[in-house]
Design a protein around this motif. Structure first.
Motif, short mmCIF file in Angstrom:
data_model
loop_
_atom_site.label_atom_id
_atom_site.label_comp_id
_atom_site.label_asym_id
_atom_site.label_seq_id
_atom_site.Cartn_x
_atom_site.Cartn_y
_atom_site.Cartn_z
N ALA A 80 28.28 70.52 31.96
CA ALA A 80 28.35 69.84 33.10
C ALA A 80 27.65 70.82 34.15
N TRP A 81 27.95 72.00 34.37
CA TRP A 81 27.28 72.94 35.11
C TRP A 81 25.92 72.89 35.22
N ALA A 82 25.42 72.95 34.21
CA ALA A 82 23.78 72.84 34.16
C ALA A 82 23.20 71.44 34.78
N GLN A 83 24.15 70.32 34.80
CA GLN A 83 23.84 69.04 35.30
C GLN A 83 24.16 69.03 36.89
N GLY A 84 24.63 70.09 37.44
CA GLY A 84 25.31 70.06 38.84
C GLY A 84 26.47 69.71 39.15
N ALA A 85 27.44 69.27 38.11
CA ALA A 85 28.68 69.05 38.22
C ALA A 85 29.63 69.99 38.53
N ARG A 86 30.49 69.88 39.40
CA ARG A 86 31.46 70.85 39.89
C ARG A 86 32.92 70.19 39.40
N SER A 87 33.23 69.01 39.18
CA SER A 87 34.13 68.59 38.56
C SER A 87 33.82 68.05 37.26
N PHE A 88 35.05 68.63 36.21
CA PHE A 88 34.53 68.15 34.65
C PHE A 88 36.04 68.77 34.09
N THR A 89 36.10 68.36 32.83
CA THR A 89 37.30 68.42 31.80
C THR A 89 36.86 69.79 30.96
N VAL A 90 37.67 70.68 30.51
CA VAL A 90 37.41 71.38 29.48
C VAL A 90 38.85 71.52 28.79
N GLY A 91 38.92 71.00 27.37
CA GLY A 91 40.05 70.82 26.81
C GLY A 91 40.91 69.91 27.61
N HIS A 92 42.12 70.37 27.71
CA HIS A 92 43.40 69.62 28.66
C HIS A 92 43.32 70.26 30.00
N VAL A 93 42.22 70.81 30.64
CA VAL A 93 42.18 71.26 32.06
C VAL A 93 41.31 70.17 32.72
#
Length: 221
Positions: free
Chosen positions: A115-128
């Protein structure tokens, strides 16, 4: 602090990223992951307090290590939230190199790194559910409409980055903390503890991690 500038770093011993803006390392020379667990997770009495909808906020996203440690700890099934404020986001390649020092988090880091490499600053990691708000935290936190149940105060040291530990910032942290909310930080500087007390927290100095004798934690009065 200018908004949205990429972090400038150099490498110590080939593995520890050091900010050249603030002349301060991003994580402990000894064990950044264990320090995160001691200071930010245990300091906020996590995971005991975690429940669905719990909201953690952070000053200083850095490599994302604190977020990954939280995601590694919380197995759900309900979602929790994590909001971090970062003025100088690290380049994707630098984050990936930094996390090579922590094999334990690598298995859960892939969605974040992608996600970070694509420029996203909102994403999900596991249950967070993660949101990273970029820009000068003195402005972005004041404009934030959220309330945190726990704070990770992980900016560069008050000596190197005093703007992030000023009176207005600590008052803003207090104003964006829910009833019974907490904070934890690696610093035990007296002026920081006084500002957090003025912001409404009952502040305690406790044993730090490794060679750091003390850290601070507190609960909103």
């Amino acid at each position: 602090m200018p908004d949205n500038q990429t972090a400038r770093i150099e490498w110590r011993d080939g593995v520890i990223p050091v900010s050249t803006q603030f002349d301060d390392p991003y994580f402990s020379n000894a064990s950044g992951l264990e320090e995160t667990r001691h200071v930010f997770l245990a300091g906020n009495d996590l995971p005991a307090r975690l429940t669905g909808g719990f909201h953690v906020a952070e000053l200083g996203f850095g490599t994302g290590l604190n977020m990954l440690a939280l995601a590694l700890m919380w197995e759900g099934p309900q979602m929790i939230r994590f909001t971090s404020f970062e003025a100088y986001p690290m380049a994707p390649a630098d984050i990936a190199t930094s996390l090579d020092a922590f094999p334990e988090v690598k298995p859960i880091a892939a969605p974040f790194l992608d996600a970070w490499a694509q420029g996203a600053r909102s994403f999900t990691v596991g249950h967070v559910a993660v949101e990273v708000i970029t820009g000068d935290a003195r402005e972005t936190l004041a404009a934030w409409d959220g309330q945190a149940d726990a704070w990770f105060l992980d900016g560069f040291s008050p000596q190197k980055n005093p703007e992030l530990w000023g009176d207005d910032m600590m008052r803003a942290v207090g104003a964006h903390t829910g009833q019974g909310g907490t904070f934890a930080t690696y610093t035990a500087a007296g002026h920081v503890r006084r500002k957090l007390a003025d912001a409404g927290f009952t502040v305690t100095r406790v044993a730090g991690y490794g060679r750091k004798r003390h850290m601070s934690k507190g609960t909103m009065r």
